[in-house]
Design a protein around this motif. Structure first.
Motif, PDB file in Angstrom:
ATOM      1  N   SER A   4       0.837  -1.196   0.000  1.00  0.00           N
ATOM      2  CA  SER A   4       0.000   0.000   0.000  1.00  0.00           C
ATOM      3  C   SER A   4       0.872   1.246   0.000  1.00  0.00           C
ATOM      4  O   SER A   4       2.083   1.184   0.173  1.00  0.00           O
ATOM      5  N   LYS A   5       0.177   2.339  -0.187  1.00  0.00           N
ATOM      6  CA  LYS A   5       0.898   3.614  -0.187  1.00  0.00           C
ATOM      7  C   LYS A   5       1.573   3.855   1.169  1.00  0.00           C
ATOM      8  O   LYS A   5       2.710   4.305   1.239  1.00  0.00           O
ATOM      9  N   ILE A   6       0.924   3.463   2.214  1.00  0.00           N
ATOM     10  CA  ILE A   6       1.479   3.634   3.563  1.00  0.00           C
ATOM     11  C   ILE A   6       2.714   2.756   3.739  1.00  0.00           C
ATOM     12  O   ILE A   6       3.710   3.180   4.337  1.00  0.00           O
ATOM     13  N   ASP A   7       2.639   1.523   3.163  1.00  0.00           N
ATOM     14  CA  ASP A   7       3.820   0.646   3.253  1.00  0.00           C
ATOM     15  C   ASP A   7       5.016   1.289   2.562  1.00  0.00           C
ATOM     16  O   ASP A   7       6.150   1.215   3.062  1.00  0.00           O
ATOM     17  N   LEU A   8       4.771   1.896   1.422  1.00  0.00           N
ATOM     18  CA  LEU A   8       5.883   2.540   0.709  1.00  0.00           C
ATOM     19  C   LEU A   8       6.447   3.709   1.498  1.00  0.00           C
ATOM     20  O   LEU A   8       7.675   3.902   1.571  1.00  0.00           O
ATOM     21  N   LEU A   9       5.520   4.496   2.081  1.00  0.00           N
ATOM     22  CA  LEU A   9       5.978   5.666   2.827  1.00  0.00           C
ATOM     23  C   LEU A   9       6.720   5.267   4.123  1.00  0.00           C
ATOM     24  O   LEU A   9       7.639   5.956   4.563  1.00  0.00           O
ATOM     25  N   LEU A  32       7.833  -4.768  -5.241  1.00  0.00           N
ATOM     26  CA  LEU A  32       7.057  -3.640  -5.784  1.00  0.00           C
ATOM     27  C   LEU A  32       6.750  -3.856  -7.255  1.00  0.00           C
ATOM     28  O   LEU A  32       5.619  -3.595  -7.715  1.00  0.00           O
TER      29      LEU A  32
END
Length: 167
Positions: A4-9, A32
């Motif tokens: 998710s976007k949160i995982d990437l951040l 990814l």
């Protein structure tokens, strides 16, 4: 694996002597890439599905339009048939009324003719009765008139009867 976007951040790589760990970065990039590949495949599948659904929708809309056109044509035909049938019915009714009026008029004429014939017969009967009465009266008068020969015959018959009694 889903990313998710949160995982990437929130993803943090451990730092080595020369920066981030190359192995971790490569691993994450592979994960990814796999996630992005899956997402791209899903997107392609979804686009294909959307295209199929759009095609199906167009077909249904076309069918709907065709059905609507057919219904409208059918309705117009039914309306035309109703108008035509109504006109034909009115013509038949008018003809029937004309025939009925003619028949009634013919009946009235025949009735008047029969009344005239009855009146004529009544007049003929009255004239016949008058003539018959006149004839009967004249015969009655003739019968009542004295006939000399008949009187003579009656006198002779009475004399004959008398003589027969005397004997």
């Amino acid at each position: 694996m889903t990313v998710s976007k949160i995982d990437l951040l929130n993803k943090q790589f451990s730092r080595g002597v020369f920066g981030y760990s190359r192995v971790e970065v490569d691993q994450f990039m592979l994960e990814l890439a796999e996630v992005l590949g899956d997402a791209a495949d899903n997107q392609k599948n979804m686009q294909k599905k959307i295209k199929r659904m759009e095609k199906t929708l167009r077909e249904f809309r076309q069918r709907d339009e065709t059905l609507r056109d057919t219904l409208m044509s059918t309705q117009r035909m039914v309306d035309d048939l109703k108008v035509t049938a109504s006109k034909e019915a009115q013509i038949i009714l008018d003809e029937a009324r004309v025939k009925a009026d003619a028949t009634v008029q013919k009946g009235h004429s025949r009735l008047a003719q029969i009344h005239e014939e009855i009146e004529s017969l009544k007049r003929t009967r009255t004239q016949f009765e008058i003539q018959l009465k006149g004839l009967l009266n004249s015969h009655l008068e003739m019968l009542e008139m004295s006939d000399p020969e008949r009187d003579k015959i009656e006198e002779m018959e009475s004399k004959l009867k008398y003589l027969q009694k005397v004997d």
